[in-house]
Design a protein around this motif. Structure first.
Motif, short mmCIF file in Angstrom:
data_model
loop_
_atom_site.label_atom_id
_atom_site.label_comp_id
_atom_site.label_asym_id
_atom_site.label_seq_id
_atom_site.Cartn_x
_atom_site.Cartn_y
_atom_site.Cartn_z
N ASN A 186 32.89 32.22 42.72
CA ASN A 186 32.78 32.34 41.26
C ASN A 186 32.53 31.03 40.53
OD1 ASN A 186 33.31 35.18 41.26
ND2 ASN A 186 35.47 34.73 41.59
N ILE A 187 32.50 29.92 41.25
CA ILE A 187 32.35 28.61 40.60
C ILE A 187 31.14 27.89 41.20
CG2 ILE A 187 33.42 26.36 40.18
CD1 ILE A 187 36.14 27.74 40.38
N SER A 188 30.36 27.23 40.33
CA SER A 188 29.23 26.44 40.80
C SER A 188 29.03 25.24 39.88
CB SER A 188 27.95 27.29 40.85
OG SER A 188 27.60 27.75 39.56
N VAL A 189 28.35 24.23 40.41
CA VAL A 189 27.95 23.07 39.63
C VAL A 189 26.44 22.95 39.72
CG1 VAL A 189 30.13 21.85 39.97
CG2 VAL A 189 28.24 21.50 41.58
N TYR A 190 25.83 22.28 38.74
CA TYR A 190 24.38 22.19 38.77
C TYR A 190 23.88 20.96 38.03
CZ TYR A 190 24.83 24.44 34.14
OH TYR A 190 25.18 24.76 32.85
N LEU A 191 22.65 20.60 38.34
CA LEU A 191 21.92 19.53 37.67
C LEU A 191 20.72 20.17 36.98
CD1 LEU A 191 21.66 16.42 37.27
CD2 LEU A 191 20.14 16.43 39.28
N GLY A 250 26.13 20.54 34.85
CA GLY A 250 26.81 21.73 34.34
C GLY A 250 27.81 22.30 35.32
N PHE A 251 28.73 23.09 34.76
CA PHE A 251 29.75 23.78 35.54
C PHE A 251 29.77 25.24 35.08
CE2 PHE A 251 30.86 19.40 34.79
CZ PHE A 251 31.20 18.92 36.04
N SER A 252 29.70 26.16 36.05
CA SER A 252 29.66 27.59 35.73
C SER A 252 30.85 28.31 36.36
CB SER A 252 28.37 28.25 36.24
OG SER A 252 27.25 27.71 35.61
N LEU A 253 31.37 29.28 35.62
CA LEU A 253 32.44 30.14 36.10
C LEU A 253 32.03 31.58 35.85
CD1 LEU A 253 35.36 30.75 37.09
CD2 LEU A 253 36.08 30.52 34.69
N GLN A 256 28.88 35.02 32.96
CA GLN A 256 28.89 33.62 33.39
C GLN A 256 29.21 32.72 32.21
OE1 GLN A 256 25.95 31.89 36.27
NE2 GLN A 256 25.26 30.75 34.47
N PHE A 257 30.21 31.84 32.36
CA PHE A 257 30.58 30.87 31.34
C PHE A 257 30.12 29.49 31.81
CE2 PHE A 257 33.64 34.32 31.06
CZ PHE A 257 33.62 34.61 29.70
N ASP A 258 29.59 28.69 30.87
CA ASP A 258 29.07 27.37 31.22
C ASP A 258 29.63 26.30 30.31
OD1 ASP A 258 26.53 27.24 33.20
OD2 ASP A 258 26.62 29.20 32.23
N GLY A 285 28.41 27.77 26.90
CA GLY A 285 27.54 28.92 26.91
C GLY A 285 28.13 30.13 27.61
N ILE A 286 27.50 31.26 27.35
CA ILE A 286 27.86 32.52 27.98
C ILE A 286 26.57 33.26 28.27
CG2 ILE A 286 28.16 33.67 25.73
CD1 ILE A 286 30.37 35.35 27.06
N SER A 287 26.49 33.88 29.45
CA SER A 287 25.27 34.61 29.81
C SER A 287 25.64 35.83 30.64
CB SER A 287 24.32 33.70 30.60
OG SER A 287 24.96 33.12 31.70
N TYR A 288 24.66 36.75 30.74
CA TYR A 288 24.90 38.05 31.37
C TYR A 288 23.61 38.47 32.07
CZ TYR A 288 26.69 42.82 31.84
OH TYR A 288 27.15 44.01 32.34
N PRO A 289 23.70 39.07 33.28
CA PRO A 289 22.49 39.49 33.98
C PRO A 289 21.79 40.65 33.27
CG PRO A 289 24.45 40.21 35.16
CD PRO A 289 24.92 39.31 34.06
N LEU A 290 20.47 40.62 33.25
CA LEU A 290 19.71 41.72 32.67
C LEU A 290 19.66 42.91 33.63
CD1 LEU A 290 16.68 39.81 31.10
CD2 LEU A 290 18.66 40.77 29.94
#
Length: 203
Positions: free
Chosen positions: A125-130, A159-162, A168-170, A198-203
């Motif tokens: 459930n957790i990721s990091v990104y560039l 970034g960090f995502s949960l 998904q929260f960023d 941020g907050i996002s949701y799959p289509l």
């Protein structure tokens, strides 16, 4: 008219089916962020902004995910020249411009950022990104640092995502550079440090 409505409904249904069949490659989200200039003696610049986010997962390997994203943005900023010597005496009407530019100004920026993202999952459930992005921009206010009109916004972020269920929260610290690439008469630009949520949701 009825045929157009039915066609739009059909296209929407096909897009939704396509996204579902491709393991939710699309994410749609919304971000809010704010920031300010790096410490300097020449000017102040504080801003806050809103972004829509459309992610598309290009590829997933054993250790990384590669994504592209489109980010329409509106940015609200306040800017003031502190060092009036920044406007040189050889500038036409320099005294008038010094007086004008040292006043606090409201600036609106309208941006379409296009980004590329490399994501590293840390757990389920957790990721990091560039993230790196660049995009065209319209600014509505001329200042001592940049002409109004067309410009570019460049962003580099970590970034960090949960993920919680499907949401998904960023959180995304970043540095941002704005300039017009010499297309305007003035092109010193702005450099700011920002943070986004941020907050996002799959289509």
């Amino acid at each position: 008219m009825t045929k157009r409505i039915l066609l739009c409904l059909l296209l929407f249904s096909l897009l939704k089916i396509y996204a579902q069949n491709n393991d939710s490659r699309f994410l749609l989200g919304f971000n809010y962020g704010f920031g300010s200039e790096f410490n300097n003696k020449d000017y102040t610049f504080v801003n806050h902004f809103y972004k829509a986010q459309l992610y598309y997962k290009l590829e997933e390997t054993k250790h990384f995910q590669y994504e592209i994203l489109v980010q329409p943005e509106i940015n609200f900023a306040k800017h003031q020249l502190l060092n009036f010597y920044f406007v040189k005496p050889e500038t036409p009407d320099f005294e008038q411009k010094r007086e004008e530019y040292t006043k606090l100004k409201d600036i609106h920026e309208y941006v379409l950022n296009l980004g590329f993202l490399i994501r590293k999952p840390v757990s389920k459930n957790i990721s990091v990104y560039l993230l790196g992005s660049v995009g065209p921009m319209i600014t509505d206010t001329e200042t001592e640092r940049m002409s109004n009109g067309f410009a570019f916004a460049d962003v580099l972020a970590v970034g960090f995502s949960l993920k919680w269920k499907k949401i998904q929260f960023d959180i995304r610290p970043e540095v941002r550079h704005v300039s017009n690439a010499g297309l305007g008469s003035t092109n010193a630009g702005y450099n700011t440090k920002n943070i986004e949520f941020g907050i996002s949701y799959p289509l």
